[in-house]
Design an enzyme around this catalytic site. Sequence first.
Site, PDB file in Angstrom:
ATOM      1  N   ARG A   1      33.691  40.250 -77.250  1.00  0.00           N
ATOM      2  CA  ARG A   1      32.604  40.788 -78.071  1.00  0.00           C
ATOM      3  C   ARG A   1      31.530  39.718 -78.242  1.00  0.00           C
ATOM      4  O   ARG A   1      31.778  38.521 -78.067  1.00  0.00           O
ATOM      5  CB  ARG A   1      33.123  41.248 -79.433  1.00  0.00           C
ATOM      6  CG  ARG A   1      33.854  40.187 -80.232  1.00  0.00           C
ATOM      7  CD  ARG A   1      34.360  40.730 -81.564  1.00  0.00           C
ATOM      8  NE  ARG A   1      35.106  39.716 -82.287  1.00  0.00           N
ATOM      9  CZ  ARG A   1      36.412  39.503 -82.148  1.00  0.00           C
ATOM     10  NH1 ARG A   1      37.109  40.242 -81.293  1.00  0.00           N
ATOM     11  NH2 ARG A   1      37.033  38.567 -82.840  1.00  0.00           N
TER      12      ARG A   1
ATOM     13  N   LEU B   1      18.278  17.931 -70.783  1.00  0.00           N
ATOM     14  CA  LEU B   1      19.011  19.109 -71.239  1.00  0.00           C
ATOM     15  C   LEU B   1      18.552  19.482 -72.639  1.00  0.00           C
ATOM     16  O   LEU B   1      18.492  18.631 -73.532  1.00  0.00           O
ATOM     17  CB  LEU B   1      20.516  18.825 -71.250  1.00  0.00           C
ATOM     18  CG  LEU B   1      21.420  19.942 -71.817  1.00  0.00           C
ATOM     19  CD1 LEU B   1      21.440  21.138 -70.854  1.00  0.00           C
ATOM     20  CD2 LEU B   1      22.837  19.431 -72.054  1.00  0.00           C
TER      21      LEU B   1
ATOM     22  N   SER C   1      28.518  30.896 -87.770  1.00  0.00           N
ATOM     23  CA  SER C   1      27.779  32.131 -87.999  1.00  0.00           C
ATOM     24  C   SER C   1      27.500  32.340 -89.482  1.00  0.00           C
ATOM     25  O   SER C   1      28.122  31.714 -90.345  1.00  0.00           O
ATOM     26  CB  SER C   1      28.566  33.330 -87.458  1.00  0.00           C
ATOM     27  OG  SER C   1      29.666  33.613 -88.306  1.00  0.00           O
TER      28      SER C   1
ATOM     29  N   ASP D   1      35.166  29.919 -79.299  1.00  0.00           N
ATOM     30  CA  ASP D   1      36.157  30.647 -80.085  1.00  0.00           C
ATOM     31  C   ASP D   1      37.556  30.121 -79.769  1.00  0.00           C
ATOM     32  O   ASP D   1      37.837  29.707 -78.645  1.00  0.00           O
ATOM     33  CB  ASP D   1      36.072  32.139 -79.750  1.00  0.00           C
ATOM     34  CG  ASP D   1      36.813  33.008 -80.752  1.00  0.00           C
ATOM     35  OD1 ASP D   1      37.100  32.524 -81.862  1.00  0.00           O
ATOM     36  OD2 ASP D   1      37.103  34.169 -80.429  1.00  0.00           O
TER      37      ASP D   1
ATOM     38  N   TRP E   1      44.245  27.764 -81.839  1.00  0.00           N
ATOM     39  CA  TRP E   1      44.746  26.526 -81.230  1.00  0.00           C
ATOM     40  C   TRP E   1      45.523  25.701 -82.266  1.00  0.00           C
ATOM     41  O   TRP E   1      46.590  25.172 -81.984  1.00  0.00           O
ATOM     42  CB  TRP E   1      43.567  25.735 -80.681  1.00  0.00           C
ATOM     43  CG  TRP E   1      43.895  24.539 -79.846  1.00  0.00           C
ATOM     44  CD1 TRP E   1      44.073  24.481 -78.485  1.00  0.00           C
ATOM     45  CD2 TRP E   1      44.059  23.190 -80.315  1.00  0.00           C
ATOM     46  NE1 TRP E   1      44.337  23.198 -78.090  1.00  0.00           N
ATOM     47  CE2 TRP E   1      44.332  22.379 -79.197  1.00  0.00           C
ATOM     48  CE3 TRP E   1      43.995  22.595 -81.568  1.00  0.00           C
ATOM     49  CZ2 TRP E   1      44.538  21.011 -79.293  1.00  0.00           C
ATOM     50  CZ3 TRP E   1      44.219  21.230 -81.677  1.00  0.00           C
ATOM     51  CH2 TRP E   1      44.483  20.452 -80.541  1.00  0.00           C
TER      52      TRP E   1
ATOM     53  N   ARG F   1      34.342  32.374 -95.227  1.00  0.00           N
ATOM     54  CA  ARG F   1      35.654  31.752 -95.067  1.00  0.00           C
ATOM     55  C   ARG F   1      35.998  30.921 -96.305  1.00  0.00           C
ATOM     56  O   ARG F   1      35.135  30.633 -97.137  1.00  0.00           O
ATOM     57  CB  ARG F   1      35.662  30.869 -93.814  1.00  0.00           C
ATOM     58  CG  ARG F   1      35.545  31.675 -92.522  1.00  0.00           C
ATOM     59  CD  ARG F   1      35.686  30.800 -91.305  1.00  0.00           C
ATOM     60  NE  ARG F   1      35.657  31.599 -90.082  1.00  0.00           N
ATOM     61  CZ  ARG F   1      35.851  31.114 -88.866  1.00  0.00           C
ATOM     62  NH1 ARG F   1      36.095  29.817 -88.703  1.00  0.00           N
ATOM     63  NH2 ARG F   1      35.814  31.905 -87.810  1.00  0.00           N
TER      64      ARG F   1
ATOM     65  N   GLU G   1      24.861  37.281 -67.545  1.00  0.00           N
ATOM     66  CA  GLU G   1      26.175  37.564 -66.975  1.00  0.00           C
ATOM     67  C   GLU G   1      27.224  37.139 -68.004  1.00  0.00           C
ATOM     68  O   GLU G   1      27.127  36.050 -68.587  1.00  0.00           O
ATOM     69  CB  GLU G   1      26.375  36.789 -65.673  1.00  0.00           C
ATOM     70  CG  GLU G   1      25.425  37.191 -64.560  1.00  0.00           C
ATOM     71  CD  GLU G   1      25.649  38.616 -64.097  1.00  0.00           C
ATOM     72  OE1 GLU G   1      26.829  39.038 -64.015  1.00  0.00           O
ATOM     73  OE2 GLU G   1      24.656  39.307 -63.812  1.00  0.00           O
TER      74      GLU G   1
ATOM     75  N   ARG H   1      32.427  33.310 -73.372  1.00  0.00           N
ATOM     76  CA  ARG H   1      33.186  33.372 -74.616  1.00  0.00           C
ATOM     77  C   ARG H   1      34.602  32.898 -74.327  1.00  0.00           C
ATOM     78  O   ARG H   1      35.248  33.375 -73.398  1.00  0.00           O
ATOM     79  CB  ARG H   1      33.229  34.782 -75.198  1.00  0.00           C
ATOM     80  CG  ARG H   1      34.066  34.794 -76.478  1.00  0.00           C
ATOM     81  CD  ARG H   1      33.819  35.961 -77.376  1.00  0.00           C
ATOM     82  NE  ARG H   1      34.471  35.722 -78.657  1.00  0.00           N
ATOM     83  CZ  ARG H   1      34.086  36.204 -79.807  1.00  0.00           C
ATOM     84  NH1 ARG H   1      33.011  36.962 -79.869  1.00  0.00           N
ATOM     85  NH2 ARG H   1      34.741  35.935 -80.922  1.00  0.00           N
TER      86      ARG H   1
ATOM     87  N   HIS I   1      39.131  22.810 -85.497  1.00  0.00           N
ATOM     88  CA  HIS I   1      37.688  22.575 -85.418  1.00  0.00           C
ATOM     89  C   HIS I   1      37.394  21.142 -84.985  1.00  0.00           C
ATOM     90  O   HIS I   1      36.503  20.902 -84.167  1.00  0.00           O
ATOM     91  CB  HIS I   1      37.034  22.857 -86.764  1.00  0.00           C
ATOM     92  CG  HIS I   1      37.158  24.285 -87.203  1.00  0.00           C
ATOM     93  ND1 HIS I   1      36.830  25.342 -86.393  1.00  0.00           N
ATOM     94  CD2 HIS I   1      37.583  24.834 -88.382  1.00  0.00           C
ATOM     95  CE1 HIS I   1      37.039  26.479 -87.036  1.00  0.00           C
ATOM     96  NE2 HIS I   1      37.492  26.196 -88.247  1.00  0.00           N
TER      97      HIS I   1
ATOM     98  N   SER J   1      29.791  39.155 -81.095  1.00  0.00           N
ATOM     99  CA  SER J   1      29.840  38.565 -82.434  1.00  0.00           C
ATOM    100  C   SER J   1      28.458  38.218 -82.982  1.00  0.00           C
ATOM    101  O   SER J   1      28.264  37.166 -83.593  1.00  0.00           O
ATOM    102  CB  SER J   1      30.751  37.331 -82.446  1.00  0.00           C
ATOM    103  OG  SER J   1      32.097  37.707 -82.241  1.00  0.00           O
TER     104      SER J   1
ATOM    105  N   ARG K   1      43.640  24.944 -89.934  1.00  0.00           N
ATOM    106  CA  ARG K   1      42.500  25.347 -89.121  1.00  0.00           C
ATOM    107  C   ARG K   1      41.484  24.216 -88.899  1.00  0.00           C
ATOM    108  O   ARG K   1      40.973  24.062 -87.782  1.00  0.00           O
ATOM    109  CB  ARG K   1      41.813  26.557 -89.749  1.00  0.00           C
ATOM    110  CG  ARG K   1      42.618  27.843 -89.638  1.00  0.00           C
ATOM    111  CD  ARG K   1      41.922  28.996 -90.357  1.00  0.00           C
ATOM    112  NE  ARG K   1      40.626  29.272 -89.787  1.00  0.00           N
ATOM    113  CZ  ARG K   1      40.422  30.091 -88.748  1.00  0.00           C
ATOM    114  NH1 ARG K   1      41.437  30.699 -88.175  1.00  0.00           N
ATOM    115  NH2 ARG K   1      39.214  30.300 -88.300  1.00  0.00           N
TER     116      ARG K   1
END
Length: 236
Positions: free
Chosen positions: A188, A125, A59, A14, A19, A65, A201, A182, A31, A190, A27
């Site tokens: 939150r 990974l 999401s 987020d 930024w 958007r 955690e 986050r 990204h 989200s 925007r």
Amino acid sequence: MHGAVPRHIAIIMDGNGRWARERHMPRPFGHRSGMKAVRETVEACLEAGVEWLSLFAFSQENWQRPETEVSALMALLQEYIAREAAELQSQGVCVHVHGDLTRLSPAAAAAVERVRRETSGGQRLGLNLFISYGGRAELVRAARLLAADIESGALRAADIDEHAIASRLYTAGCPDPDLLIRTSGEQRLSNFLLWQVAYAELYISSVLWPDFDRAALYEAICDFQRRDRRFGRVST
């Protein structure tokens, strides 16, 4: 770092828009700058010995958007895969992409299939990219799969338990996140991994995602190592 490294780290990335706004840029510029943080985080997880990394990239709500921003995000997805697929493969990263991928453009869907195929042999990974994803929608999907199995006679209602549900989630076969990060200071979930983060955690970083680097990730891991994870039990 001293102590157990989380097997699975999940991150809600987020702060890209904020930024960019602080720099008086559009925007999509934020990204694009966030792509560097993805690379830094993947490399840091490899160095630290993390087994799984889950990134919330886009999401279901993000489809609302402006069309220009959505188009820019889809283009960035394709660019990221084109730029990073070979490196991910060479580093032993296996990429999994989860969400309602039917909404992707043909070009984006082809890029997703390519990175899945080319990195399928990676064993260092597991990288989960969540695109067009929502936690509630994932649970609805799992419920429908259970209902279909009951209708077909493959499953009885009495057989439904936590394992039955977990095995029908996108993350089946993947351990639940130990640590959920986050960025940008928001506090939150989200609608991200609602089932899977039941005992994760939580770590809230004030760093905006494009500025998130190895040091920021290691700081989160060190904080995790100071936690007393009881899972409902008392401390020993």
